[in-house]
Design a protein around this motif. Structure first.
Motif, PDB file in Angstrom:
ATOM      1  N   VAL A 270      -6.972  35.957  39.873  1.00 17.19           N
ATOM      2  CA  VAL A 270      -5.558  35.779  40.664  1.00 17.19           C
ATOM      3  C   VAL A 270      -4.301  36.867  40.073  1.00 17.19           C
ATOM      4  O   VAL A 270      -3.704  37.266  40.998  1.00 17.19           O
ATOM      5  CB  VAL A 270      -5.313  34.221  40.363  1.00 17.19           C
ATOM      6  CG1 VAL A 270      -3.770  33.996  41.034  1.00 17.19           C
ATOM      7  CG2 VAL A 270      -6.231  33.417  41.005  1.00 17.19           C
TER       8      VAL A 270
ATOM      9  N   HIS B  35     -13.414  33.262  47.736  1.00 18.17           N
ATOM     10  CA  HIS B  35     -13.209  31.910  47.296  1.00 18.17           C
ATOM     11  C   HIS B  35     -12.278  31.530  46.421  1.00 18.17           C
ATOM     12  O   HIS B  35     -12.039  30.202  45.998  1.00 18.17           O
ATOM     13  CB  HIS B  35     -14.719  31.404  46.949  1.00 18.17           C
ATOM     14  CG  HIS B  35     -14.961  31.761  45.631  1.00 18.17           C
ATOM     15  ND1 HIS B  35     -15.129  32.906  45.186  1.00 18.17           N
ATOM     16  CD2 HIS B  35     -15.487  31.039  44.456  1.00 18.17           C
ATOM     17  CE1 HIS B  35     -15.323  33.053  44.007  1.00 18.17           C
ATOM     18  NE2 HIS B  35     -15.821  32.003  43.526  1.00 18.17           N
ATOM     19  N   ILE B  36     -11.508  32.385  45.648  1.00 20.02           N
ATOM     20  CA  ILE B  36     -10.623  31.953  44.586  1.00 20.02           C
ATOM     21  C   ILE B  36      -9.078  32.347  45.327  1.00 20.02           C
ATOM     22  O   ILE B  36      -8.934  33.340  45.936  1.00 20.02           O
ATOM     23  CB  ILE B  36     -10.801  33.305  43.528  1.00 20.02           C
ATOM     24  CG1 ILE B  36     -12.115  32.918  42.870  1.00 20.02           C
ATOM     25  CG2 ILE B  36      -9.450  32.894  42.721  1.00 20.02           C
ATOM     26  CD1 ILE B  36     -12.537  34.105  41.964  1.00 20.02           C
TER      27      ILE B  36
ATOM     28  N   PHE C  82      -4.485  29.821  37.246  1.00 16.45           N
ATOM     29  CA  PHE C  82      -5.746  29.019  37.266  1.00 16.45           C
ATOM     30  C   PHE C  82      -5.093  27.797  37.227  1.00 16.45           C
ATOM     31  O   PHE C  82      -4.045  27.074  36.759  1.00 16.45           O
ATOM     32  CB  PHE C  82      -6.316  28.892  35.758  1.00 16.45           C
ATOM     33  CG  PHE C  82      -7.390  27.806  35.522  1.00 16.45           C
ATOM     34  CD1 PHE C  82      -8.772  28.209  36.099  1.00 16.45           C
ATOM     35  CD2 PHE C  82      -7.082  26.813  35.015  1.00 16.45           C
ATOM     36  CE1 PHE C  82      -9.617  27.122  35.905  1.00 16.45           C
ATOM     37  CE2 PHE C  82      -7.877  25.749  34.805  1.00 16.45           C
ATOM     38  CZ  PHE C  82      -9.295  25.877  35.233  1.00 16.45           C
TER      39      PHE C  82
ATOM     40  N   THR D 149     -10.974  33.552  36.278  1.00 15.57           N
ATOM     41  CA  THR D 149     -10.702  32.843  37.602  1.00 15.57           C
ATOM     42  C   THR D 149      -9.142  33.298  37.458  1.00 15.57           C
ATOM     43  O   THR D 149      -8.543  33.809  38.198  1.00 15.57           O
ATOM     44  CB  THR D 149     -10.611  31.419  37.648  1.00 15.57           C
ATOM     45  OG1 THR D 149     -11.996  31.202  37.716  1.00 15.57           O
ATOM     46  CG2 THR D 149     -10.075  30.994  39.152  1.00 15.57           C
TER      47      THR D 149
ATOM     48  N   GLY E 291     -14.254  23.450  39.702  1.00 17.92           N
ATOM     49  CA  GLY E 291     -15.389  24.454  40.081  1.00 17.92           C
ATOM     50  C   GLY E 291     -14.984  25.683  39.383  1.00 17.92           C
ATOM     51  O   GLY E 291     -15.704  26.632  39.170  1.00 17.92           O
TER      52      GLY E 291
ATOM     53  N   THR F   2      -6.574  23.063  43.484  1.00 20.66           N
ATOM     54  CA  THR F   2      -6.555  24.061  44.666  1.00 20.66           C
ATOM     55  C   THR F   2      -7.711  23.032  45.845  1.00 20.66           C
ATOM     56  O   THR F   2      -7.551  23.649  46.772  1.00 20.66           O
ATOM     57  CB  THR F   2      -7.286  25.428  44.571  1.00 20.66           C
ATOM     58  OG1 THR F   2      -8.397  25.156  43.582  1.00 20.66           O
ATOM     59  CG2 THR F   2      -6.246  26.114  43.611  1.00 20.66           C
TER      60      THR F   2
ATOM     61  N   THR G 225      -8.904  24.743  49.275  1.00 14.56           N
ATOM     62  CA  THR G 225     -10.281  25.086  49.819  1.00 14.56           C
ATOM     63  C   THR G 225     -10.989  24.506  50.983  1.00 14.56           C
ATOM     64  O   THR G 225     -11.469  25.032  51.676  1.00 14.56           O
ATOM     65  CB  THR G 225     -11.235  24.580  48.562  1.00 14.56           C
ATOM     66  OG1 THR G 225     -10.794  25.248  47.256  1.00 14.56           O
ATOM     67  CG2 THR G 225     -12.723  25.088  48.412  1.00 14.56           C
TER      68      THR G 225
ATOM     69  N   ASP H  17     -14.521  31.124  31.514  1.00 16.17           N
ATOM     70  CA  ASP H  17     -14.641  30.739  33.010  1.00 16.17           C
ATOM     71  C   ASP H  17     -13.243  30.421  33.465  1.00 16.17           C
ATOM     72  O   ASP H  17     -13.015  31.035  34.547  1.00 16.17           O
ATOM     73  CB  ASP H  17     -15.481  29.494  32.963  1.00 16.17           C
ATOM     74  CG  ASP H  17     -15.573  29.225  34.670  1.00 16.17           C
ATOM     75  OD1 ASP H  17     -15.518  29.776  35.186  1.00 16.17           O
ATOM     76  OD2 ASP H  17     -16.214  27.881  34.602  1.00 16.17           O
TER      77      ASP H  17
ATOM     78  N   SER I 123     -15.903  36.638  37.208  1.00 18.05           N
ATOM     79  CA  SER I 123     -15.470  35.885  38.430  1.00 18.05           C
ATOM     80  C   SER I 123     -15.324  37.014  39.610  1.00 18.05           C
ATOM     81  O   SER I 123     -14.662  38.084  39.201  1.00 18.05           O
ATOM     82  CB  SER I 123     -14.078  35.183  38.409  1.00 18.05           C
ATOM     83  OG  SER I 123     -13.934  33.934  37.952  1.00 18.05           O
TER      84      SER I 123
ATOM     85  N   PRO J 136      -2.915  29.969  43.905  1.00 18.61           N
ATOM     86  CA  PRO J 136      -2.419  28.714  44.146  1.00 18.61           C
ATOM     87  C   PRO J 136      -0.954  28.675  44.374  1.00 18.61           C
ATOM     88  O   PRO J 136      -0.230  27.792  44.982  1.00 18.61           O
ATOM     89  CB  PRO J 136      -2.357  27.964  42.728  1.00 18.61           C
ATOM     90  CG  PRO J 136      -3.590  28.746  42.116  1.00 18.61           C
ATOM     91  CD  PRO J 136      -3.351  30.085  42.665  1.00 18.61           C
TER      92      PRO J 136
HETATM   93  P1  AMP Z   1     -14.787  30.891  39.800  1.00 22.32           P
HETATM   94  O1  AMP Z   1     -15.838  31.240  40.237  1.00 22.32           O
HETATM   95  O2  AMP Z   1     -14.948  30.426  38.268  1.00 22.32           O
HETATM   96  O3  AMP Z   1     -13.751  31.834  39.569  1.00 22.32           O
HETATM   97  O4  AMP Z   1     -14.147  29.616  40.624  1.00 22.32           O
HETATM   98  C1  AMP Z   1     -13.682  29.695  41.702  1.00 22.32           C
HETATM   99  C2  AMP Z   1     -14.138  28.149  42.235  1.00 22.32           C
HETATM  100  O5  AMP Z   1     -12.772  27.387  41.844  1.00 22.32           O
HETATM  101  C3  AMP Z   1     -13.621  27.958  43.807  1.00 22.32           C
HETATM  102  O6  AMP Z   1     -14.762  28.052  44.392  1.00 22.32           O
HETATM  103  C4  AMP Z   1     -12.744  26.919  43.987  1.00 22.32           C
HETATM  104  O7  AMP Z   1     -13.722  25.775  43.930  1.00 22.32           O
HETATM  105  C5  AMP Z   1     -12.032  26.640  42.644  1.00 22.32           C
HETATM  106  N1  AMP Z   1     -10.616  27.714  42.863  1.00 22.32           N
HETATM  107  C6  AMP Z   1     -10.313  28.626  43.598  1.00 22.32           C
HETATM  108  N2  AMP Z   1      -9.093  28.966  43.183  1.00 22.32           N
HETATM  109  C7  AMP Z   1      -8.912  28.528  42.146  1.00 22.32           C
HETATM  110  C8  AMP Z   1      -7.874  28.912  41.242  1.00 22.32           C
HETATM  111  N3  AMP Z   1      -6.780  29.721  41.620  1.00 22.32           N
HETATM  112  N4  AMP Z   1      -7.757  28.012  39.991  1.00 22.32           N
HETATM  113  C9  AMP Z   1      -8.877  27.162  39.746  1.00 22.32           C
HETATM  114  N5  AMP Z   1      -9.620  26.941  40.554  1.00 22.32           N
HETATM  115  C10 AMP Z   1      -9.890  27.866  41.697  1.00 22.32           C
END
Ligand code: AMP
Ligand code: MG
Length: 321
Positions: free
Chosen positions: A284, A248-249, A106, A280, A162, A110, A114, A276, A232, A252
């Motif tokens: 990953v 979208h994830i 997390f 996420t 996000g 990022t 994005t 939340d 997620s 990093p």
């Molecule tokens: P979520 O839907 O809560 O899993 O968050 C995904 C959103 O967080 C994405 O649309 C990005 O804006 C952002 N994001 C993407 N990858 C990461 C990550 N590895 N860690 C934190 N935020 C991320």
């Protein structure tokens, strides 16, 4: 013979009186936080509480969305803000803490990645390895320093909340409801769900987990009382580039969209802020690592849907029959 009739009459009257008193739940649905948000108050079905909680969501979005020019996050990213409010500092502290504890799975920095993948989607081809490597130099939660309320970002680093803000805002909306005396309510900010108390009949709330391969169907339904459920998954949002769907994830460490043995992760925790961030992070990590990570945490449970369609859950998850 007279007594049973009197008792029966009393019961009927009581049911009629209770039925008359039990107000219908009130729901408000809005498009906020780039998603559908709905709040339902059951007990009491208080309109003022509902409006105040919705206002909280709308005003928090104004502060924490990086795409709103006047938000704290946009100002920080442009170098126009150095000292943030207590609320923003508290959220950044929690986010940085989860970044460290998840070993950077997390990561709130990022945003440049994005943007790179969004541009790639517009251009119709994935970014080059060189562009990814170049962008990665601007990514890393250790580029963010939080000292009290003072925030310093290393050159080119950008914050994106996000993956944690919807959860945090759901918790804050729940706090508003509780302060207003509400003890039975359900908040759903685009799949970031908080149950306040239990249903008016005293049973737990039920929350469905979507089938990632067919999101209008459910793979499971979990029970929750006074707690959060956050999912997620790569089916919700992503980039379509050259006919291929990318999550979208982002990882990093590698700078590329996550592709592993998971289709979705649902985390249950007392606070949606943590659920939340963790959903996420777990996405990953992949199943084995995420499972071990959640198993080692107190008061946190998870449901994993793996690419083979299997549903795996940690020991404390309670499913509806
Ligand atoms: P979520 O839907 O809560 O899993 O968050 C995904 C959103 O967080 C994405 O649309 C990005 O804006 C952002 N994001 C993407 N990858 C990461 C990550 N590895 N860690 C934190 N935020 C991320
Ligand atoms: Mg998240």
């Amino acid at each position: 013979m007279k007594r049973p009739v009197t008792v029966l009459l009393c019961i009927v009257l009581l049911i009629a009186i209770l039925g008359g008193c039990a107000a219908r739940p009130l729901t408000q649905t809005d498009f906020l936080l780039d998603t559908t948000c709905s709040i339902t108050v059951y007990d009491p079905a208080d309109e003022t509480a509902l409006l105040l909680a919705t206002d909280r969501v709308a005003s928090d979005e104004q502060r924490w969305s990086r795409t709103i020019d006047s938000s704290d996050i946009a100002l920080l990213n442009r170098g126009d803000l150095q000292t943030v409010s207590d609320d923003t500092a508290a959220l950044l502290r929690t986010a940085l803490d989860w970044s460290a504890r998840t070993d950077g799975a997390f990561d709130i920095t990022t945003a440049p990645l994005t943007d790179l993948w969004k541009a790639a989607e517009e251009q119709g081809h994935p970014p080059s390895q060189a562009d990814i490597a170049d962008t990665l130099t601007r990514v890393g939660f250790d580029h963010v320093t939080l000292d009290g309320n003072a925030v310093t970002l290393q050159n080119g680093t950008m914050i994106d909340l996000g993956a944690i803000a919807k959860g945090a805002i759901a918790d804050r909306a729940a706090a508003v409801l509780r302060r207003q005396g509400c003890h039975s309510a359900l908040i759903d900010l685009g799949g970031n769900i908080v149950a306040v108390g239990e249903k008016p009949d005293g049973s737990p709330f039920t929350v469905g987990i979507a089938d990632p391969q067919s999101p209008d169907k459910l793979v499971a339904t979990v029970l929750v009382t006074d707690g959060a459920v956050v999912t997620s998954g790569s089916y919700e949002r992503g980039y379509r580039i050259g006919g291929i769907w990318y999550s979208h994830i982002l990882d990093p460490k590698t700078g590329v969209p996550v592709q592993n043995d998971l289709l979705s992760v649902t985390v249950l925790a007392p606070r949606a802020t943590d659920a939340d961030a963790l959903s996420t992070a777990c996405f990953v990590m992949g199943y084995e690592k995420a499972r071990a990570f959640v198993d080692a945490l107190d008061s946190v449970e998870a449901v994993f849907v793996t690419t083979d369609g299997a549903v795996q859950a940690t020991a404390g998850v309670q499913f509806a029959e």
